[in-house]
Design a protein around this motif. Structure first.
Motif, short mmCIF file in Angstrom:
data_model
loop_
_atom_site.label_atom_id
_atom_site.label_comp_id
_atom_site.label_asym_id
_atom_site.label_seq_id
_atom_site.Cartn_x
_atom_site.Cartn_y
_atom_site.Cartn_z
N ILE A 119 50.79 52.92 38.01
CA ILE A 119 49.58 52.96 39.10
C ILE A 119 49.38 51.53 39.44
N THR A 120 49.71 50.67 38.44
CA THR A 120 49.27 49.25 38.71
C THR A 120 50.33 48.41 39.12
N SER A 121 51.74 48.78 38.75
CA SER A 121 52.86 48.14 39.07
C SER A 121 53.24 48.41 40.43
N GLN A 122 52.48 49.37 41.08
CA GLN A 122 52.93 49.60 42.51
C GLN A 122 52.00 48.83 43.37
N ARG A 123 51.20 48.09 42.70
CA ARG A 123 50.15 47.08 43.76
C ARG A 123 50.57 45.50 43.15
N SER A 124 49.83 44.76 44.00
CA SER A 124 49.94 43.28 43.70
C SER A 124 48.79 42.72 43.55
N ILE A 125 48.38 41.51 42.73
CA ILE A 125 47.18 41.10 42.62
C ILE A 125 46.99 39.87 43.53
N ASP A 126 46.27 39.87 44.38
CA ASP A 126 46.23 38.76 45.33
C ASP A 126 45.06 37.68 44.95
N THR A 127 44.34 38.21 44.31
CA THR A 127 43.19 37.26 43.62
C THR A 127 42.75 37.80 42.23
N TYR A 128 42.70 37.15 41.30
CA TYR A 128 42.16 37.38 39.86
C TYR A 128 41.15 36.14 39.62
N ILE A 129 40.00 36.58 39.39
CA ILE A 129 38.75 35.54 38.92
C ILE A 129 38.22 35.94 37.57
N GLY A 130 38.27 35.46 36.60
CA GLY A 130 37.71 35.73 35.31
C GLY A 130 36.42 34.92 35.23
N ILE A 131 35.56 35.76 34.42
CA ILE A 131 34.47 34.75 34.12
C ILE A 131 33.81 35.03 32.64
N THR A 132 33.52 34.05 32.12
CA THR A 132 32.79 34.11 30.76
C THR A 132 31.77 33.24 30.63
N LEU A 133 30.97 33.50 29.56
CA LEU A 133 29.92 32.57 29.57
C LEU A 133 29.89 31.30 28.43
N VAL A 134 30.99 31.59 27.58
CA VAL A 134 31.27 30.41 26.69
C VAL A 134 32.36 29.42 27.14
N PRO A 135 31.81 28.15 27.24
CA PRO A 135 32.89 27.06 27.79
C PRO A 135 34.25 27.11 27.29
N GLU A 136 34.24 27.14 25.97
CA GLU A 136 35.35 27.24 25.05
C GLU A 136 36.44 28.42 25.49
N GLN A 137 35.90 29.42 25.59
CA GLN A 137 36.68 30.54 26.11
C GLN A 137 37.26 30.47 27.40
N ALA A 138 36.43 30.06 28.31
CA ALA A 138 37.01 29.80 29.59
C ALA A 138 38.27 28.83 29.76
N ALA A 139 37.99 27.59 28.96
CA ALA A 139 39.00 26.66 28.82
C ALA A 139 40.33 27.43 28.33
N PHE A 140 40.10 27.94 27.17
CA PHE A 140 41.18 28.71 26.44
C PHE A 140 41.99 29.74 27.35
N ALA A 141 41.10 30.60 28.10
CA ALA A 141 41.66 31.48 28.84
C ALA A 141 42.29 30.88 29.89
N GLN A 142 41.83 29.95 30.59
CA GLN A 142 42.66 29.21 31.79
C GLN A 142 43.91 28.68 31.22
N GLN A 143 44.04 28.23 30.01
CA GLN A 143 45.28 27.40 29.57
C GLN A 143 46.31 28.67 29.16
N ARG A 144 45.74 29.75 28.78
CA ARG A 144 46.93 30.73 28.37
C ARG A 144 47.23 31.26 29.61
N ILE A 145 46.53 31.45 30.70
CA ILE A 145 47.18 32.17 32.20
C ILE A 145 48.20 30.95 32.52
N ASP A 146 47.84 29.76 32.55
CA ASP A 146 48.73 28.68 33.19
C ASP A 146 50.01 28.71 32.38
N GLU A 147 49.95 28.54 31.11
CA GLU A 147 51.06 28.60 30.22
C GLU A 147 51.99 29.91 30.63
#
Length: 329
Positions: free
Chosen positions: A110-138
């Motif tokens: 049901i999800t593969s039939q869709r495209s994600i136009d925008t994904y925004i994640g939020i976390t309260l911990v700065p280290e987690q935010a930086a780590f998550a963004q790095q993983r997405i970029d890689e």
């Protein structure tokens, strides 16, 4: 040099113990999931955590006819849900796990039939935010054919939208869909996070409804229907120890009324209890992990405490784990 000598002297007696197990851990870690998991078809923590996300996606998207998704993922942690949402579900079967339950197959379909136009994640911990963004970029660099749309993670307090930075608000602004285009589905995803929100979930509910015109899909915790005053007293103590606001643990009807106060129609709200596939499996896993980690000197004491707490929930029903959906009509 003197500090090195002191450290070596302190460790001399345990030089040939088992604490060198840490040197055998394979890095980088393949996952950094942190939720209670859905244990119906697995006994492995990462699989259970992914399965919980899958169950929430099924609940939200199965009846959603939109072809384009805009997702605000509040409490995204270290980015495992981010990777799943921005990569795996947008691609073909080569990104599928080696084992999939029927629900996981259905979710991927049901999800593969869709495209994600925008994904925004939020976390309260700065280290987690930086780590998550790095993983997405890689991940997006490695899988360019599967990457599409905007994907970014921010450090912010999801419980208080009024405190969000201008940069975050600018990124979110183009998620708002006031046109009610049936081809576009705007969703707020909250996976095992909202019971931590201070002082309440209500500001996020109101923001999701009025500003984003978004539906909500979540895994959350509520108070059981029959609890004694002694159980509530002990729950208050555990909330104080775990820094979870006691006021967030409310019965199902009160939870539903909070969504209604946030602007959602009663007929569009669904709450499904999945406690039986959450707490018992998590308790069993934690018990096994404590047994496995103790001989190697791993610090597992806090997981023993968690095991006892979740075991109490499983045995008494004082806290229930539920999947919540609130759709925009």
């Amino acid at each position: 040099m003197l500090e090195l000598v002191r450290r070596l002297f302190r460790r001399q007696k345990s030089l040939y113990g088992l604490d060198h197990a840490v040197l055998n851990v394979v890095l980088p870690l393949q996952s950094m999931w942190m939720n209670m998991g859905y244990w119906e078809h697995t006994s492995k923590f990462p699989e259970a955590c992914e399965s919980l996300l899958v169950e929430v996606l099924r609940a939200g998207l199965l009846e959603d006819k939109s072809q384009i998704l805009k997702l605000l993922d509040v409490g995204c942690g270290c980015g495992d849900s981010s990777l799943y949402l921005t990569q795996k579900i947008q691609s073909d079967s080569k990104f599928a796990p080696s084992y999939e339950s029927n629900s996981q197959v259905q979710a991927r379909e049901i999800t593969s039939q869709r495209s994600i136009d925008t994904y925004i994640g939020i976390t309260l911990v700065p280290e987690q935010a930086a780590f998550a963004q790095q993983r997405i970029d890689e991940s997006r660099k490695l899988n360019q054919e599967a990457a599409s749309g905007f994907a970014e993670v921010f450090c912010a307090d999801a419980a208080d939208p009024s405190s969000w930075s201008g940069e975050l608000k600018d990124s979110i602004s183009h998620m708002a869909d006031k046109s009610s285009d049936p081809k576009v589905g705007t969703w707020v995803l909250a996976l095992d996070t909202m019971y931590h929100y201070r002082p309440s979930r209500l500001p996020l509910f109101q923001y999701a409804n009025s500003t984003l015109n978004a539906s909500i899909m979540a895994f959350d915790l509520i108070l059981g229907s029959e609890t004694t005053w002694k159980q509530r007293l002990f729950l208050r103590l555990t909330c104080w120890l775990t820094r979870s606001p006691y006021g967030n643990f409310v019965p199902q009807e009160e939870y539903k009324n909070l969504l209604i106060k946030g602007g959602y129609e009663p007929s569009q709200i669904e709450i499904r209890d999945i406690s039986g596939h959450v707490f018992p499996g998590l308790v069993k896993f934690l018990n096994q992990r404590v047994k496995e980690g103790t001989p190697f000197g791993l610090n597992v004491s806090k997981f023993r405490a968690a095991e006892l707490l979740f075991g109490w929930w499983a045995n008494t029903g004082v806290i229930r784990g539920v999947i919540v959906t609130a759709r925009k009509s």
